[in-house]
Design a protein around this motif. Structure first.
Motif: not given
Length: 394
Positions: A86-88, A242-247, A252-257, A269-276
């Motif tokens: 789901r994160v991917a 990596e903290w925001l998605t696993t805490d 809820n972050v993923m559900d409302t992203l 901000i910064e957006p989720a694609w910055k994980m790349l």
């Protein structure tokens, strides 16, 4: 590029504190306090040198975006340690919608000694700090010590302009929340966020300060809210993805992203694609796509390969700040891949200037080179005890 010694200003500590560097000293393990902001020396560059470095930074930025595109297209999220499907999925969606999402800044760490090509050490694309000292304090230092000189530093103006340009991407009728973690004992994250908030306000945006720990979840509406129970429509956070998605509230972050401006969502901000980009695996993917590029160091994910016998290597955890978990292996050391996922990068010992190991922090705002911050350390790893030194163009 040269290093010069100079007498610090008599009131340097109070001066830089007033300019936002509220952490001018670092406490060492022996309980001593030593300068973090260090104006007992400075670096000088020629204008052609800086112009060449600007070109390198913007080329590296483009190469990193190409590597991110490759990761998404080939679904290589597992190479980055992103194993939750789901994160991917959300990161890929964010990448495809990146033109709709504000992305403000990042910092490249470069190996450079003034003689050979600059080499990419890593890209701090999600939560880079040392911004206040780079954008503000060293500029005022230059005006005090070298009036009429110049500096590689258009950070403040570019940040204000970036907020102005990207204001149309923000949800209307709601303030932009600026969040840092209350667990930041030093105050560096607090002041970085406060400074970025100031640049947003100068761009005409309405803002609100909050700590990450004070962000609430309203179960009835399924929304993130602030302490006044206002819906958080957009939030700049100095808090790693990596903290925001696993805490606790990661789901809820993923559900409302907000990957498409939907009602009830939150634009981070910064957006989720910055994980790349903020993942050290990017270094290996970039080398894989462009082996031999003069501004890249050989880097691999499956082990050090021949680096152990030839140049030596540095093992870097895929995620981490302030040099945490990094180990240095000299040529001839046994090749021992670590249990945790790492990027194995060729050892390029940091340049030595009078016994000081230096790394250049080159800033980008949006897609353009915007400034320089310099840190020195005593050893090969730029860690929490590194010092920040100003620079000028002569």
């Amino acid at each position: 590029m040269r290093r010069h010694t100079i007498t610090p200003r008599p009131d340097w500590q109070a001066t830089v504190e007033e300019q936002g560097v509220i952490y001018p000293l670092t406490r060492y393990p022996d309980d001593s306090l030593r300068p973090y902001w260090d104006e007992s020396a400075y670096y000088s560059f020629s204008l052609p040198e800086v112009e060449a470095l600007e070109e390198v930074v913007e080329e590296l930025h483009g190469m990193c975006l190409a590597a991110a595109e490759h990761i998404v297209e080939r679904k290589r999220f597992a190479d980055l340690g992103i194993t939750d499907p789901r994160v991917a999925e959300k990161v890929a969606e964010s990448w495809h919608r990146r033109s709709e999402q504000p992305s403000i800044y990042g910092r490249f760490d470069l190996h450079y000694d003034g003689s050979g090509p600059a080499k990419l050490l890593e890209y701090n694309a999600d939560t880079p700090t040392s911004l206040v000292e780079a954008a503000s304090a060293q500029w005022f230092w230059m005006e005090d010590r070298f009036p009429g000189a110049d500096q590689w530093n258009s950070l403040h103006e570019r940040l204000v302009d970036a907020w102005k340009r990207q204001a149309a991407l923000l949800p209307p009728g709601a303030p932009v929340h600026f969040a840092h973690s209350a667990g930041d004992e030093l105050g560096e994250d607090l002041m970085t966020v406060a400074y970025l908030r100031e640049t947003a306000e100068q761009a005409g945006l309405e803002t609100e300060a909050i700590s990450m720990e004070d962000i609430g979840w309203d179960r009835l509406s399924g929304r993130f809210v602030d302490k006044r129970l206002r819906f958080i429509r957009s939030c700049f956070k100095l808090y790693p993805w990596e903290w925001l998605t696993t805490d606790r509230f990661g789901r809820n972050v993923m559900d409302t992203l907000d990957n498409g401006g939907s009602t009830g969502s939150t634009l981070w901000i910064e957006p989720a694609w910055k994980m790349l980009l903020s993942n050290k695996a990017l270094l290996a993917v970039a080398w894989e796509l462009d082996p031999g590029h003069p501004n890249l160091l050989p880097a691999y994910l499956d082990g050090p390969r021949d680096l152990a016998a030839t140049s030596g290597y540095v093992a870097k955890p895929l995620l981490g700040r302030e040099g945490a978990g990094i180990t240095v292996h000299e040529p001839g050391d046994p090749a021992t891949p670590r249990d945790e996922a790492c990027c194995y990068q060729e050892l390029a010992p940091l340049p030595d200037f009078d016994g000081n190991r230096v790394v250049l922090g080159a800033w980008v705002v949006e897609d353009e080179a915007a400034g320089l911050g310099i840190r020195e350390s005593s050893g090969l790893i730029t860690d929490a005890y590194a010092r920040f030194l100003p620079h000028v163009i002569l």
